[in-house]
Write a protein that holds these residues in place. Structure first.
Motif, PDB file in Angstrom:
ATOM      1  N   ALA A 135     -29.914 -27.670  18.480  1.00 11.11           N
ATOM      2  CA  ALA A 135     -29.206 -27.522  19.749  1.00 11.11           C
ATOM      3  C   ALA A 135     -29.440 -26.139  20.352  1.00 11.11           C
ATOM      4  CB  ALA A 135     -27.714 -27.769  19.549  1.00 11.11           C
ATOM      5  N   GLY A 136     -29.431 -25.099  19.502  1.00 12.09           N
ATOM      6  CA  GLY A 136     -29.646 -23.742  20.011  1.00 12.09           C
ATOM      7  C   GLY A 136     -31.048 -23.543  20.570  1.00 12.09           C
ATOM      8  N   ILE A 137     -32.065 -24.001  19.824  1.00 14.82           N
ATOM      9  CA  ILE A 137     -33.447 -23.860  20.303  1.00 14.82           C
ATOM     10  C   ILE A 137     -33.657 -24.679  21.569  1.00 14.82           C
ATOM     11  CG2 ILE A 137     -35.853 -24.322  19.713  1.00 14.82           C
ATOM     12  CD1 ILE A 137     -35.134 -23.758  16.792  1.00 14.82           C
ATOM     13  N   GLY A 138     -33.096 -25.905  21.595  1.00 11.48           N
ATOM     14  CA  GLY A 138     -33.228 -26.731  22.800  1.00 11.48           C
ATOM     15  C   GLY A 138     -32.542 -26.107  23.992  1.00 11.48           C
ATOM     16  N   ALA A 139     -31.374 -25.492  23.782  1.00 13.57           N
ATOM     17  CA  ALA A 139     -30.662 -24.849  24.891  1.00 13.57           C
ATOM     18  C   ALA A 139     -31.473 -23.681  25.447  1.00 13.57           C
ATOM     19  CB  ALA A 139     -29.288 -24.384  24.430  1.00 13.57           C
ATOM     20  N   LEU A 140     -32.072 -22.877  24.569  1.00 13.30           N
ATOM     21  CA  LEU A 140     -32.892 -21.755  25.038  1.00 13.30           C
ATOM     22  C   LEU A 140     -34.111 -22.237  25.816  1.00 13.30           C
ATOM     23  CD1 LEU A 140     -32.790 -19.378  21.929  1.00 13.30           C
ATOM     24  CD2 LEU A 140     -31.583 -19.112  24.108  1.00 13.30           C
ATOM     25  N   ALA A 141     -34.761 -23.297  25.317  1.00 13.69           N
ATOM     26  CA  ALA A 141     -35.935 -23.828  26.011  1.00 13.69           C
ATOM     27  C   ALA A 141     -35.563 -24.375  27.388  1.00 13.69           C
ATOM     28  CB  ALA A 141     -36.599 -24.908  25.164  1.00 13.69           C
ATOM     29  N   CYS A 142     -34.455 -25.120  27.463  1.00 14.32           N
ATOM     30  CA  CYS A 142     -34.021 -25.668  28.757  1.00 14.32           C
ATOM     31  C   CYS A 142     -33.612 -24.560  29.714  1.00 14.32           C
ATOM     32  CB  CYS A 142     -32.868 -26.643  28.547  1.00 14.32           C
ATOM     33  SG  CYS A 142     -33.312 -28.145  27.642  1.00 14.32           S
ATOM     34  N   ALA A 143     -32.929 -23.519  29.190  1.00 17.21           N
ATOM     35  CA  ALA A 143     -32.535 -22.405  30.050  1.00 17.21           C
ATOM     36  C   ALA A 143     -33.751 -21.675  30.604  1.00 17.21           C
ATOM     37  CB  ALA A 143     -31.645 -21.436  29.265  1.00 17.21           C
ATOM     38  N   ALA A 144     -34.761 -21.492  29.763  1.00 14.82           N
ATOM     39  CA  ALA A 144     -35.979 -20.834  30.236  1.00 14.82           C
ATOM     40  C   ALA A 144     -36.669 -21.660  31.323  1.00 14.82           C
ATOM     41  CB  ALA A 144     -36.928 -20.602  29.058  1.00 14.82           C
ATOM     42  N   GLN A 145     -36.694 -22.978  31.156  1.00 12.55           N
ATOM     43  CA  GLN A 145     -37.312 -23.837  32.160  1.00 12.55           C
ATOM     44  C   GLN A 145     -36.540 -23.805  33.470  1.00 12.55           C
ATOM     45  OE1 GLN A 145     -40.061 -25.266  32.439  1.00 12.55           O
ATOM     46  NE2 GLN A 145     -39.696 -26.585  34.227  1.00 12.55           N
ATOM     47  N   LEU A 146     -35.196 -23.816  33.380  1.00 13.57           N
ATOM     48  CA  LEU A 146     -34.393 -23.749  34.598  1.00 13.57           C
ATOM     49  C   LEU A 146     -34.599 -22.424  35.333  1.00 13.57           C
ATOM     50  CD1 LEU A 146     -31.037 -25.364  33.388  1.00 13.57           C
ATOM     51  CD2 LEU A 146     -32.773 -26.389  34.856  1.00 13.57           C
ATOM     52  N   ALA A 147     -34.667 -21.327  34.555  1.00 15.64           N
ATOM     53  CA  ALA A 147     -34.906 -20.028  35.175  1.00 15.64           C
ATOM     54  C   ALA A 147     -36.290 -19.963  35.810  1.00 15.64           C
ATOM     55  CB  ALA A 147     -34.753 -18.921  34.129  1.00 15.64           C
ATOM     56  N   HIS A 196     -24.950 -34.856  18.634  1.00 12.96           N
ATOM     57  CA  HIS A 196     -25.327 -35.380  19.945  1.00 12.96           C
ATOM     58  C   HIS A 196     -25.835 -34.266  20.864  1.00 12.96           C
ATOM     59  CE1 HIS A 196     -24.066 -39.483  19.249  1.00 12.96           C
ATOM     60  NE2 HIS A 196     -22.931 -39.055  18.745  1.00 12.96           N
ATOM     61  N   ALA A 197     -25.289 -33.052  20.697  1.00 10.69           N
ATOM     62  CA  ALA A 197     -25.837 -31.930  21.461  1.00 10.69           C
ATOM     63  C   ALA A 197     -27.270 -31.640  21.036  1.00 10.69           C
ATOM     64  CB  ALA A 197     -24.965 -30.696  21.258  1.00 10.69           C
ATOM     65  N   ALA A 198     -27.545 -31.750  19.728  1.00 12.51           N
ATOM     66  CA  ALA A 198     -28.906 -31.532  19.241  1.00 12.51           C
ATOM     67  C   ALA A 198     -29.858 -32.594  19.766  1.00 12.51           C
ATOM     68  CB  ALA A 198     -28.915 -31.520  17.711  1.00 12.51           C
ATOM     69  N   ILE A 199     -29.386 -33.840  19.843  1.00 12.53           N
ATOM     70  CA  ILE A 199     -30.238 -34.914  20.372  1.00 12.53           C
ATOM     71  C   ILE A 199     -30.578 -34.653  21.828  1.00 12.53           C
ATOM     72  CG2 ILE A 199     -30.306 -37.361  20.971  1.00 12.53           C
ATOM     73  CD1 ILE A 199     -28.627 -37.887  18.459  1.00 12.53           C
ATOM     74  N   PHE A 200     -29.551 -34.378  22.632  1.00 15.23           N
ATOM     75  CA  PHE A 200     -29.776 -34.183  24.070  1.00 15.23           C
ATOM     76  C   PHE A 200     -30.660 -32.969  24.344  1.00 15.23           C
ATOM     77  CE2 PHE A 200     -28.508 -32.147  28.059  1.00 15.23           C
ATOM     78  CZ  PHE A 200     -28.783 -33.161  28.959  1.00 15.23           C
ATOM     79  N   LEU A 201     -30.283 -31.820  23.776  1.00 16.51           N
ATOM     80  CA  LEU A 201     -31.027 -30.596  24.052  1.00 16.51           C
ATOM     81  C   LEU A 201     -32.401 -30.610  23.395  1.00 16.51           C
ATOM     82  CD1 LEU A 201     -28.105 -28.056  23.648  1.00 16.51           C
ATOM     83  CD2 LEU A 201     -29.176 -28.800  25.777  1.00 16.51           C
ATOM     84  N   GLY A 202     -32.496 -31.217  22.201  1.00 18.08           N
ATOM     85  CA  GLY A 202     -33.794 -31.297  21.542  1.00 18.08           C
ATOM     86  C   GLY A 202     -34.785 -32.156  22.302  1.00 18.08           C
ATOM     87  N   VAL A 203     -34.338 -33.336  22.747  1.00 19.29           N
ATOM     88  CA  VAL A 203     -35.222 -34.214  23.526  1.00 19.29           C
ATOM     89  C   VAL A 203     -35.570 -33.563  24.857  1.00 19.29           C
ATOM     90  CG1 VAL A 203     -35.369 -36.440  24.697  1.00 19.29           C
ATOM     91  CG2 VAL A 203     -34.419 -36.313  22.393  1.00 19.29           C
ATOM     92  N   ALA A 204     -34.590 -32.892  25.488  1.00 23.79           N
ATOM     93  CA  ALA A 204     -34.867 -32.215  26.759  1.00 23.79           C
ATOM     94  C   ALA A 204     -35.898 -31.107  26.572  1.00 23.79           C
ATOM     95  CB  ALA A 204     -33.572 -31.642  27.337  1.00 23.79           C
ATOM     96  N   ALA A 205     -35.811 -30.358  25.472  1.00 23.13           N
ATOM     97  CA  ALA A 205     -36.785 -29.299  25.220  1.00 23.13           C
ATOM     98  C   ALA A 205     -38.177 -29.870  24.975  1.00 23.13           C
ATOM     99  CB  ALA A 205     -36.333 -28.465  24.021  1.00 23.13           C
ATOM    100  N   VAL A 206     -38.255 -30.964  24.226  1.00 19.99           N
ATOM    101  CA  VAL A 206     -39.555 -31.605  23.993  1.00 19.99           C
ATOM    102  C   VAL A 206     -40.128 -32.139  25.300  1.00 19.99           C
ATOM    103  CG1 VAL A 206     -40.702 -33.520  22.823  1.00 19.99           C
ATOM    104  CG2 VAL A 206     -39.031 -32.149  21.592  1.00 19.99           C
ATOM    105  N   PHE A 207     -39.269 -32.727  26.133  1.00 20.00           N
ATOM    106  CA  PHE A 207     -39.728 -33.217  27.443  1.00 20.00           C
ATOM    107  C   PHE A 207     -40.282 -32.074  28.283  1.00 20.00           C
ATOM    108  CE2 PHE A 207     -38.339 -33.500  31.922  1.00 20.00           C
ATOM    109  CZ  PHE A 207     -39.243 -34.443  32.361  1.00 20.00           C
ATOM    110  N   VAL A 208     -39.569 -30.946  28.316  1.00 19.48           N
ATOM    111  CA  VAL A 208     -40.037 -29.788  29.091  1.00 19.48           C
ATOM    112  C   VAL A 208     -41.376 -29.288  28.548  1.00 19.48           C
ATOM    113  CG1 VAL A 208     -39.541 -27.368  29.586  1.00 19.48           C
ATOM    114  CG2 VAL A 208     -37.756 -29.083  29.861  1.00 19.48           C
ATOM    115  N   ALA A 209     -41.504 -29.235  27.203  1.00 19.84           N
ATOM    116  CA  ALA A 209     -42.742 -28.742  26.608  1.00 19.84           C
ATOM    117  C   ALA A 209     -43.918 -29.669  26.913  1.00 19.84           C
ATOM    118  CB  ALA A 209     -42.556 -28.585  25.099  1.00 19.84           C
ATOM    119  N   ILE A 210     -43.716 -30.979  26.739  1.00 16.37           N
ATOM    120  CA  ILE A 210     -44.802 -31.926  26.984  1.00 16.37           C
ATOM    121  C   ILE A 210     -45.193 -31.919  28.454  1.00 16.37           C
ATOM    122  CG2 ILE A 210     -45.402 -34.383  26.993  1.00 16.37           C
ATOM    123  CD1 ILE A 210     -43.761 -34.716  24.487  1.00 16.37           C
TER     124      ILE A 210
END
Length: 340
Positions: A135-147, A196-210
């Protein structure tokens, strides 16, 4: 004098979510290998269940560890593996699970093979399996993408745009995770917030990366634009997240969860894509171009010539003119119908 070897059998009463509510120990000897279950005080295992007979069932544990259950003439019988048996003599319990009345029980013997002990702390190699880390890694990845997306738009007030985007994203993620956590609480008896936070943020981070890797690859090799690329990748990511949420929030089987995870994104994604294309066709000012800034040195294949660029621009203008004419014709026909 012959020594009598005693064996302890554990009878667990399970709740609606499969957790142990209470348990009773019964000591068996070489002469006495059976015990009774019922509502009466003289039963070996007493159940507080109005749907249970005074002496409902008899259970035998063989020296080899096999468990056999017999119905003692009850009205409701015994439920084994979802099937009800009445006046059964006797039935073997492969997993030790049965239902008497409306009470679920599990019989455990000394012959039971236990799973290995779970470690209390994760080893360094298994950190990526920890929901908190994911969840933490996914949150950082999503935050970086939003920024990055806010900076790419080049607004006048970049800080306020980024803060607003972060708050909107955090609110959306909170509502989504809260919904699945509530479903987990109802279906499984646990909130499972981190999972569930790990699922949401993890999948979102993978989506952003791909999506980022694919976009960079399109730029590096000068590939023609694929307008629905993000929609397809997003639908796949949504399906993966939905499957994982269903598996961890409900008792649905993996097969049914996979079916739902395929059908729902396909229907919602197809309908959304159709509406988007329909609106874009009616918008003469729409330009299907995505703004991405990359260093020119990353190009591995030369870009198109200026002639090709102007030719595509002319094609865009011709397409816009045709759309404008078609809209004007539709408006004129509607006006003629109103006059008539």
């Amino acid at each position: 004098m012959e020594t009598v070897t005693a064996e302890t059998v554990l009878i667990e009463i399970l709740g609606s979510h499969g957790r142990v509510q209470t348990h009773t120990r019964v000591v068996l000897t070489s002469d006495t290998r059976t015990f009774t279950i019922g509502r009466a005080a003289h039963a070996d295992v007493t159940l507080d269940d109005a749907y249970t007979a005074a002496l409902h069932a008899s259970i035998e544990v063989t020296p080899e560890g096999k468990i056999r259950v017999s119905d003692l003439g009850s009205v409701n019988g015994i439920v084994i593996s979802g099937k009800r048996h009445r006046e059964a003599q006797p039935l073997e319990l492969a997993d030790g699970m049965l239902q008497i009345g409306r009470t679920r029980l599990r019989v455990r013997t000394a012959h039971e093979v236990l799973a290995p002990e779970k470690p209390d702390q994760l080893a360094p190699a298994s950190i990526l399996r920890d929901p908190a880390w994911i969840a933490g890694i996914g949150a950082l990845a999503c935050a970086a993408q939003l920024a990055y997306g806010g900076w790419l738009g080049a607004p006048r007030d970049l800080a306020s745009i980024i803060v607003t985007t972060f708050l909107s994203g955090a609110l959306a993620a909170g509502v989504w995770v809260a919904f699945w956590a509530l479903l987990s609480r109802v279906m499984q008896g646990e909130w499972r917030w981190l999972r569930h936070a790990a699922i949401f943020l993890g999948v979102a981070a993978v989506f952003v990366a791909i999506n980022g890797v694919m976009d960079l690859g399109w730029f590096m090799f000068s590939l023609p634009q694929w307008s629905t690329r993000t929609a397809w990748v997003g639908a796949i990511a949504f399906g993966c997240a939905l499957y994982l949420h269903l598996i961890h929030a409900s008792s649905i089987t993996a097969r049914r969860a996979a079916m739902v995870a395929c059908i729902v994104p396909a229907l919602s994604g197809g309908a959304g894509q159709w509406l988007q294309e329909r609106n874009q066709m009616r918008d003469v000012n729409y330009i299907g171009a995505s703004l991405r800034i990359y260093p020119p040195s990353l190009r591995l294949r030369s870009a198109g010539t200026p002639e090709d660029y102007f030719r595509s621009a002319m094609a865009l203008r011709d397409g816009a003119d045709k759309t404008r004419k078609a809209l004007r014709t539709d408006d004129e026909s509607d006006s003629a119908d109103d006059d008539d």
